[in-house]
Design an enzyme around this catalytic site. Structure first.
Site, PDB file in Angstrom:
ATOM      1  N   HIS A  27       2.274   2.121  -4.025  1.00  0.00           N
ATOM      2  CA  HIS A  27       2.840   1.430  -2.861  1.00  0.00           C
ATOM      3  C   HIS A  27       1.800   0.461  -2.312  1.00  0.00           C
ATOM      4  O   HIS A  27       0.628   0.506  -2.730  1.00  0.00           O
ATOM      5  CB  HIS A  27       3.167   2.465  -1.766  1.00  0.00           C
ATOM      6  CG  HIS A  27       1.913   3.078  -1.232  1.00  0.00           C
ATOM      7  ND1 HIS A  27       1.260   4.117  -1.864  1.00  0.00           N
ATOM      8  CD2 HIS A  27       1.138   2.740  -0.174  1.00  0.00           C
ATOM      9  CE1 HIS A  27       0.165   4.404  -1.203  1.00  0.00           C
ATOM     10  NE2 HIS A  27       0.055   3.583  -0.177  1.00  0.00           N
ATOM     11  N   HIS A  76      -4.124  -3.960  -0.389  1.00  0.00           N
ATOM     12  CA  HIS A  76      -4.590  -3.506  -1.706  1.00  0.00           C
ATOM     13  C   HIS A  76      -3.600  -2.487  -2.259  1.00  0.00           C
ATOM     14  O   HIS A  76      -2.917  -1.803  -1.482  1.00  0.00           O
ATOM     15  CB  HIS A  76      -5.986  -2.864  -1.593  1.00  0.00           C
ATOM     16  CG  HIS A  76      -5.962  -1.635  -0.731  1.00  0.00           C
ATOM     17  ND1 HIS A  76      -6.060  -1.688   0.653  1.00  0.00           N
ATOM     18  CD2 HIS A  76      -5.797  -0.314  -1.036  1.00  0.00           C
ATOM     19  CE1 HIS A  76      -5.983  -0.475   1.138  1.00  0.00           C
ATOM     20  NE2 HIS A  76      -5.808   0.385   0.140  1.00  0.00           N
TER      21      HIS A  76
END
Ligand code: 3AM
Length: 180
Positions: A40, A126
């Site tokens: 995710h 990130h």
């Protein structure tokens, strides 16, 4: 309940990220690799939240998503966060994306309006690939992936008592429905 907001990925993106994990393993990278079902992009970590606040947490996502149109993300080079409490975090970076920063900023504002705490740390987008990671040669590059971002998912991060692993359970999806 332990809650966080993220951009969830379609299955083909998860497949490409799993192939990238294989590339990382093939150069000898070790660590706790993120499982396919937990890949995710975090937008905001809410943390331990009383169930009575769940409606407000959903509402914040809805309000933020209503102001944003769907957009695409593009992956960039891998990198890492220096060794800390959880060891080295190895991640895949993203090309700078104004739409992503707008969504994240809207979410922070909407959370504040719902009386949740705003994140004071700068947002560093990130995609975590592995935790407690270790490697000794240059990290492999990945051909840029285009990731569609269609909404904000509110996840519960629940620890499975038998395995000790966290499972991420999607509780609510707020689709982007604003003007481009
Ligand atoms: O995998 P990433 O880094 O995107 O690091 C945790 C993970 O994000 C982050 O929330 C996501 C789901 O667990 N996280 C966990 N504990 C955190 C904390 N105390 C945290 N982020 C900020 N503060």
């Amino acid at each position: 309940m332990r809650l966080f907001y993220a951009i969830d990925f379609p299955e083909e993106i998860k497949s490409a990220l799993m192939r990238y994990q294989s590339d990382l393993r093939s150069i000898g990278t070790t660590g706790r690799f993120v499982r396919r079902d937990t890949l995710h992009l975090t937008l905001h970590f809410l943390g331990e939240t009383p169930p009575s606040q769940l409606m407000k947490a959903k509402k914040a996502a809805d309000q933020a998503a209503a102001t944003c149109a769907p957009f695409s993300l593009c992956t960039a080079s891998p990198g890492s966060f220096a060794k800390g409490r959880g060891g080295e975090v190895l991640w895949l970076g993203l090309e700078p994306c104004k739409a992503l920063l707008d969504v994240q900023g809207q979410l922070e504002d909407c959370l504040e309006r719902q009386e949740f705490k705003k994140d004071t740390k700068p947002y560093r987008p990130h995609i975590t690939m592995a935790r407690d990671a270790d490697w000794s040669t240059d990290l492999p590059k990945l051909d840029p992936l285009t990731i569609p971002a269609d909404g904000i998912t509110l996840f519960e991060s629940r620890r499975d008592v038998s395995t000790g692993r966290y499972r991420y359970i999607p509780l609510h999806i707020a689709s982007f429905c604003g003007e481009a």
